[in-house]
Design a protein around this motif. Structure first.
Motif, PDB file in Angstrom:
ATOM      1  N   UNK A 175      68.998  41.093  32.908  1.00 55.04           N
ATOM      2  CA  UNK A 175      68.160  42.054  32.214  1.00 55.04           C
ATOM      3  C   UNK A 175      68.797  42.489  30.899  1.00 55.04           C
ATOM      4  N   UNK A 176      70.099  42.744  30.931  1.00 56.66           N
ATOM      5  CA  UNK A 176      70.789  43.171  29.714  1.00 56.66           C
ATOM      6  C   UNK A 176      70.695  42.104  28.635  1.00 56.66           C
ATOM      7  N   UNK A 177      70.868  40.844  29.024  1.00 55.62           N
ATOM      8  CA  UNK A 177      70.777  39.755  28.048  1.00 55.62           C
ATOM      9  C   UNK A 177      69.388  39.678  27.431  1.00 55.62           C
ATOM     10  N   UNK A 178      68.354  39.873  28.239  1.00 55.60           N
ATOM     11  CA  UNK A 178      66.989  39.780  27.711  1.00 55.60           C
ATOM     12  C   UNK A 178      66.675  40.942  26.775  1.00 55.60           C
ATOM     13  N   UNK A 179      67.036  42.146  27.166  1.00 53.45           N
ATOM     14  CA  UNK A 179      66.764  43.285  26.281  1.00 53.45           C
ATOM     15  C   UNK A 179      67.607  43.209  25.014  1.00 53.45           C
ATOM     16  N   UNK A 180      68.852  42.743  25.139  1.00 54.34           N
ATOM     17  CA  UNK A 180      69.696  42.591  23.946  1.00 54.34           C
ATOM     18  C   UNK A 180      69.113  41.547  22.990  1.00 54.34           C
ATOM     19  N   UNK A 181      68.407  40.567  23.546  1.00 48.48           N
ATOM     20  CA  UNK A 181      67.787  39.531  22.705  1.00 48.48           C
ATOM     21  C   UNK A 181      66.486  40.004  22.070  1.00 48.48           C
ATOM     22  N   UNK A 182      66.062  41.231  22.388  1.00 44.50           N
ATOM     23  CA  UNK A 182      64.880  41.789  21.760  1.00 44.50           C
ATOM     24  C   UNK A 182      63.583  41.602  22.522  1.00 44.50           C
ATOM     25  N   UNK A 183      63.639  41.149  23.772  1.00 45.59           N
ATOM     26  CA  UNK A 183      62.418  40.977  24.537  1.00 45.59           C
ATOM     27  C   UNK A 183      61.800  42.336  24.853  1.00 45.59           C
ATOM     28  N   UNK A 184      60.492  42.469  24.665  1.00 47.96           N
ATOM     29  CA  UNK A 184      59.832  43.724  25.062  1.00 47.96           C
ATOM     30  C   UNK A 184      59.861  43.889  26.581  1.00 47.96           C
ATOM     31  N   UNK A 185      59.836  45.126  27.034  1.00 48.77           N
ATOM     32  CA  UNK A 185      59.856  45.391  28.480  1.00 48.77           C
ATOM     33  C   UNK A 185      58.695  44.711  29.184  1.00 48.77           C
ATOM     34  N   UNK A 186      57.527  44.675  28.522  1.00 49.97           N
ATOM     35  CA  UNK A 186      56.361  44.055  29.156  1.00 49.97           C
ATOM     36  C   UNK A 186      56.576  42.555  29.378  1.00 49.97           C
ATOM     37  N   UNK A 187      57.295  41.889  28.478  1.00 46.57           N
ATOM     38  CA  UNK A 187      57.560  40.463  28.648  1.00 46.57           C
ATOM     39  C   UNK A 187      58.531  40.225  29.792  1.00 46.57           C
ATOM     40  N   UNK A 188      59.549  41.079  29.923  1.00 46.43           N
ATOM     41  CA  UNK A 188      60.506  40.938  31.025  1.00 46.43           C
ATOM     42  C   UNK A 188      59.772  41.063  32.363  1.00 46.43           C
ATOM     43  N   UNK A 189      58.909  42.063  32.481  1.00 40.80           N
ATOM     44  CA  UNK A 189      58.162  42.250  33.719  1.00 40.80           C
ATOM     45  C   UNK A 189      57.183  41.110  33.950  1.00 40.80           C
ATOM     46  N   UNK A 190      56.548  40.632  32.888  1.00 40.57           N
ATOM     47  CA  UNK A 190      55.602  39.517  33.019  1.00 40.57           C
ATOM     48  C   UNK A 190      56.289  38.282  33.588  1.00 40.57           C
ATOM     49  N   UNK A 191      57.517  38.033  33.184  1.00 40.01           N
ATOM     50  CA  UNK A 191      58.255  36.888  33.722  1.00 40.01           C
ATOM     51  C   UNK A 191      58.463  37.041  35.232  1.00 40.01           C
ATOM     52  N   UNK A 192      58.712  38.259  35.672  1.00 44.37           N
ATOM     53  CA  UNK A 192      58.895  38.481  37.103  1.00 44.37           C
ATOM     54  C   UNK A 192      57.579  38.340  37.861  1.00 44.37           C
ATOM     55  N   UNK A 193      56.482  38.785  37.262  1.00 44.83           N
ATOM     56  CA  UNK A 193      55.168  38.603  37.894  1.00 44.83           C
ATOM     57  C   UNK A 193      54.883  37.117  38.083  1.00 44.83           C
ATOM     58  N   UNK A 194      55.100  36.330  37.039  1.00 49.36           N
ATOM     59  CA  UNK A 194      54.858  34.886  37.149  1.00 49.36           C
ATOM     60  C   UNK A 194      55.741  34.262  38.214  1.00 49.36           C
ATOM     61  N   UNK A 195      57.014  34.648  38.233  1.00 52.30           N
ATOM     62  CA  UNK A 195      57.950  34.061  39.191  1.00 52.30           C
ATOM     63  C   UNK A 195      57.555  34.400  40.621  1.00 52.30           C
ATOM     64  N   UNK A 196      57.113  35.630  40.854  1.00 51.43           N
ATOM     65  CA  UNK A 196      56.714  36.036  42.203  1.00 51.43           C
ATOM     66  C   UNK A 196      55.512  35.231  42.673  1.00 51.43           C
ATOM     67  N   UNK A 197      54.544  35.041  41.803  1.00 50.28           N
ATOM     68  CA  UNK A 197      53.362  34.276  42.186  1.00 50.28           C
ATOM     69  C   UNK A 197      53.699  32.797  42.389  1.00 50.28           C
ATOM     70  N   UNK A 198      54.586  32.278  41.561  1.00 52.88           N
ATOM     71  CA  UNK A 198      55.003  30.884  41.729  1.00 52.88           C
ATOM     72  C   UNK A 198      55.811  30.686  43.005  1.00 52.88           C
ATOM     73  N   UNK A 199      56.375  31.766  43.541  1.00 50.92           N
ATOM     74  CA  UNK A 199      57.140  31.683  44.785  1.00 50.92           C
ATOM     75  C   UNK A 199      56.245  31.571  46.014  1.00 50.92           C
ATOM     76  N   UNK A 200      54.954  31.749  45.822  1.00 48.56           N
ATOM     77  CA  UNK A 200      54.025  31.624  46.940  1.00 48.56           C
ATOM     78  C   UNK A 200      53.412  32.923  47.400  1.00 48.56           C
TER      79      UNK A 200
END
Length: 297
Positions: free
Chosen positions: A245-270
């Protein structure tokens, strides 16, 4: 093998499980977890908080979303929360989309009354969990499935949800979920992120292969920043991938994009869907909309 719970009148619960699978809309279910206002707020702050909660619930349920409701209490204040929901929510809100949490950390009589009141109010389900054994009131029963069994006897038309933690040993968690006494119409999971979604994939693959059919909604936490003190405090309650998380926020990713990645990953997990937590009440619908747009859901 069918692990959807039993009951004398399952039609309402079956409709609930179909909705949680997204069968009617043909898409994954995206729900939210909101926290009602704390009981010790002063009058003015309490009124403002309930107005914000009312607006958020109206918007989410109007969009057909389920709203899971929890707070940080383990005693009579949970009953007060149910009472406040009954007294303060607009009459037009679809209460069948509201799903409070109920822990075992009450008397059995209290839990039975809570379920009866929820059903009378028009709520379709409760998520029944054991509750943290490290402090507070003792559990009325050792395991959540035992409480669900008691509530099923008392209010058979009420849907009941269970809980799974993908970060625990997969054999243990799969054993809990595959037990014929589970008595759960749906299952929520501990929050996961795209940094650690492999645990969720392993658990879901295991139980689906064994015939588990109940809908599974994975938890996703909306991190607003990577503040070290905040992440450290959260780590006392949930698994926090602080380095990623620290690496992503330090790279300038918006909070909504970080959460969106987790939403996609959860759905891809089944998972059949997700529930997103830690949304601020005042802007929760708008922020969730941005998250879903980025997630492509």
């Amino acid at each position: 093998m069918n692990h959807v719970a039993r009951g004398d009148d399952p039609s309402g619960r079956e409709a609930l499980t179909r909705a949680l699978r997204g069968e009617s809309a043909g898409a994954p279910i995206v729900s939210v977890e909101l926290r009602p206002p704390l009981a010790d707020l002063d009058a003015a702050d309490g009124i403002d908080a309930w107005i914000d909660l009312n607006h958020a619930i109206r918007r989410f349920t109007g969009d057909g979303r389920f709203v899971f409701l929890t707070d940080d209490a383990v005693g009579v204040s949970e009953e007060e929360t149910l009472g406040h929901l009954d007294a303060n929510l607009d009459p037009g809100i679809d209460r069948s989309r509201l799903v409070p949490f109920l822990t075992c950390k009450h008397s059995l009589d209290y839990c039975r009354l809570y379920a009866e009141r929820a059903h009378t109010m028009g709520l379709a389900a409760l998520t029944v969990v054991g509750g943290d054994p490290r402090g507070g009131a003792p559990r009325c029963l050792p395991h959540a499935w035992q409480l669900r069994e008691k509530l099923r006897e008392r209010v058979p038309a009420l849907g009941l949800g269970g809980w799974a933690n993908p970060f625990r040993a997969v054999d243990e968690q799969a054993g809990f979920l595959l037990d014929p006494h589970l008595e759960a119409d749906f299952v929520l999971t501990q929050v996961v992120s795209h940094h650690d979604a492999g645990h969720l994939t392993e658990l879901i693959s295991r139980i689906r292969a064994e015939g588990f059919t109940a809908p599974i909604l994975a938890g996703v936490f909306h991190y607003r920043s990577a503040n070290p003190r905040t992440l450290s405090r959260l780590a006392d309650f949930l698994p926090v991938p602080a380095e990623g998380l620290t690496a992503e926020f330090d790279a300038g990713l918006p909070a909504e994009e970080v959460t969106a990645r987790s939403v996609r990953a959860a759905l891809e997990s089944g998972a059949d869907g997700v529930y997103v937590s830690n949304l601020r009440l005042r802007d929760a619908p708008r922020v969730l909309g941005r998250i879903l747009e980025r997630a492509g859901v």
